[in-house]
Motif scaffolding. Sequence first.
Motif, PDB file in Angstrom:
ATOM      1  N   VAL A 184      93.260  37.986  52.665  1.00 53.61           N
ATOM      2  CA  VAL A 184      92.681  38.008  51.321  1.00 53.61           C
ATOM      3  C   VAL A 184      93.304  36.939  50.424  1.00 53.61           C
ATOM      4  O   VAL A 184      92.602  36.259  49.681  1.00 53.61           O
ATOM      5  CB  VAL A 184      92.837  39.403  50.677  1.00 53.61           C
ATOM      6  CG1 VAL A 184      92.263  39.412  49.255  1.00 53.61           C
ATOM      7  CG2 VAL A 184      92.140  40.468  51.529  1.00 53.61           C
ATOM      8  N   TRP A 185      94.634  36.777  50.544  1.00 53.33           N
ATOM      9  CA  TRP A 185      95.321  35.795  49.692  1.00 53.33           C
ATOM     10  C   TRP A 185      95.576  34.465  50.397  1.00 53.33           C
ATOM     11  O   TRP A 185      95.928  33.486  49.757  1.00 53.33           O
ATOM     12  CB  TRP A 185      96.644  36.376  49.194  1.00 53.33           C
ATOM     13  CG  TRP A 185      96.488  37.236  47.975  1.00 53.33           C
ATOM     14  CD1 TRP A 185      96.580  36.839  46.671  1.00 53.33           C
ATOM     15  CD2 TRP A 185      96.200  38.635  47.943  1.00 53.33           C
ATOM     16  NE1 TRP A 185      96.364  37.910  45.835  1.00 53.33           N
ATOM     17  CE2 TRP A 185      96.126  39.027  46.586  1.00 53.33           C
ATOM     18  CE3 TRP A 185      95.982  39.597  48.928  1.00 53.33           C
ATOM     19  CZ2 TRP A 185      95.858  40.334  46.188  1.00 53.33           C
ATOM     20  CZ3 TRP A 185      95.714  40.902  48.534  1.00 53.33           C
ATOM     21  CH2 TRP A 185      95.651  41.259  47.187  1.00 53.33           C
ATOM     22  N   GLY A 186      95.424  34.423  51.724  1.00 54.01           N
ATOM     23  CA  GLY A 186      95.667  33.185  52.446  1.00 54.01           C
ATOM     24  C   GLY A 186      97.133  32.809  52.508  1.00 54.01           C
ATOM     25  O   GLY A 186      97.479  31.628  52.622  1.00 54.01           O
ATOM     26  N   LEU A 187      98.029  33.816  52.460  1.00 51.22           N
ATOM     27  CA  LEU A 187      99.462  33.579  52.485  1.00 51.22           C
ATOM     28  C   LEU A 187     100.033  33.962  53.845  1.00 51.22           C
ATOM     29  O   LEU A 187      99.514  34.846  54.530  1.00 51.22           O
ATOM     30  CB  LEU A 187     100.167  34.392  51.392  1.00 51.22           C
ATOM     31  CG  LEU A 187      99.752  34.114  49.945  1.00 51.22           C
ATOM     32  CD1 LEU A 187     100.427  35.109  49.004  1.00 51.22           C
ATOM     33  CD2 LEU A 187     100.104  32.694  49.550  1.00 51.22           C
ATOM     34  N   GLN A 188     101.117  33.306  54.241  1.00 51.40           N
ATOM     35  CA  GLN A 188     101.813  33.659  55.459  1.00 51.40           C
ATOM     36  C   GLN A 188     102.818  34.760  55.129  1.00 51.40           C
ATOM     37  O   GLN A 188     103.806  34.517  54.446  1.00 51.40           O
ATOM     38  CB  GLN A 188     102.531  32.447  56.053  1.00 51.40           C
ATOM     39  CG  GLN A 188     101.591  31.371  56.565  1.00 51.40           C
ATOM     40  CD  GLN A 188     100.651  31.898  57.640  1.00 51.40           C
ATOM     41  OE1 GLN A 188     101.062  32.626  58.531  1.00 51.40           O
ATOM     42  NE2 GLN A 188      99.367  31.542  57.541  1.00 51.40           N
ATOM     43  N   PRO A 189     102.568  35.999  55.555  1.00 48.19           N
ATOM     44  CA  PRO A 189     103.382  37.131  55.117  1.00 48.19           C
ATOM     45  C   PRO A 189     104.860  37.043  55.472  1.00 48.19           C
ATOM     46  O   PRO A 189     105.706  37.557  54.752  1.00 48.19           O
ATOM     47  CB  PRO A 189     102.710  38.330  55.810  1.00 48.19           C
ATOM     48  CG  PRO A 189     101.912  37.743  56.925  1.00 48.19           C
ATOM     49  CD  PRO A 189     101.483  36.390  56.459  1.00 48.19           C
ATOM     50  N   GLN A 190     105.181  36.368  56.595  1.00 48.56           N
ATOM     51  CA  GLN A 190     106.582  36.295  57.001  1.00 48.56           C
ATOM     52  C   GLN A 190     107.403  35.432  56.052  1.00 48.56           C
ATOM     53  O   GLN A 190     108.622  35.490  56.051  1.00 48.56           O
ATOM     54  CB  GLN A 190     106.718  35.789  58.441  1.00 48.56           C
ATOM     55  CG  GLN A 190     106.215  34.368  58.679  1.00 48.56           C
ATOM     56  CD  GLN A 190     104.761  34.340  59.076  1.00 48.56           C
ATOM     57  OE1 GLN A 190     103.995  35.214  58.672  1.00 48.56           O
ATOM     58  NE2 GLN A 190     104.378  33.361  59.900  1.00 48.56           N
ATOM     59  N   HIS A 191     106.731  34.624  55.255  1.00 46.76           N
ATOM     60  CA  HIS A 191     107.439  33.765  54.313  1.00 46.76           C
ATOM     61  C   HIS A 191     107.195  34.183  52.861  1.00 46.76           C
ATOM     62  O   HIS A 191     107.486  33.429  51.942  1.00 46.76           O
ATOM     63  CB  HIS A 191     106.994  32.313  54.490  1.00 46.76           C
ATOM     64  CG  HIS A 191     107.179  31.788  55.883  1.00 46.76           C
ATOM     65  ND1 HIS A 191     108.400  31.802  56.524  1.00 46.76           N
ATOM     66  CD2 HIS A 191     106.297  31.263  56.773  1.00 46.76           C
ATOM     67  CE1 HIS A 191     108.264  31.289  57.736  1.00 46.76           C
ATOM     68  NE2 HIS A 191     106.994  30.961  57.914  1.00 46.76           N
TER      69      HIS A 191
END
Length: 232
Positions: A184-191
Amino acid sequence: MQTPTILVIEDDTAIRNGVVDILQYAGYQTIEAADGHQGMKAALECSYNLLLLDVVMPGPSGFDILEALRKKRPGQAVIMLTARGEERDRIHGLTHGADDYVVKPFSMKELLARVDAVLRRSCERVQNNQTVQLSHATIDFKHSKILFPSEEETHLSEKEAQLLQYFTQSENRIVSKAELLQHVWGLQPQHTETRTVDVHIMNLRQKLRDSQQQLITTARGKGYQFHPNAQL
C-alpha cells in the motif's frame, strides 16, 4: 504501481526454476512452492497478484487448491499449468474459476504473454469493482467515500481508500503490517519503523463506525483481518 507478485506452485524442480527465472527476468516478483501442501498454505496465506498452478503434484492437487482458493479469495487470478491435454481437464479448470490454462510443454514466450493478459484482465476487474457492500454501509471507491443508510457519507483520504481496497481484496485473511507497508505504501518493511499503519487503521475504524473492532480485527503479533460480512 507496485511490481506484480506471482506465486508458482509446481513440483517439477526444473520447470519451477525455469518459470521463476523467466518471470524474475521479466521484472515480476515471485513466490514458489514445491508441492500441494506448501502450495495450499501459500495460496491461502500469501499476498500475490497471480497464481501459476500445477495440476498433478504430491499432496493436494491443483484442483483442490483452486477449490479452496475460490472459497476464500474468489477474485484471485489463476493460470493452470499441466501436462494433461485432455479437454475434460481444461474444462474442469476453467469452469472452476481458472482464468487460463497452459499445457506443458509450453514456451516461456507463450507463458509470459498469457501472464501479461491475465494480469491486465485482473487489474480491470479490480478497477471495475468500484463499490463494496458491507452490512451497515457501502464503500464507494470511485468517489473515495463511505455511504450509510441514513444518507450520511464519510470521505476517505487517498491512502485510506487504497488501504481499504487492499483489505477488500484480502478479506478474511490476516494481513501483516509488513505486507501493508510494502503493497500500500511501497515501503520496504525491513528498513522502516513507523506507526503509520496503526494510525490509518484507527482512522478507518472510526470512519467505518467499527468501534467494537468487528470489521477490522487485530490478530495480535500477526496483523489485521478484514471481515466484510461482520454485523455491526
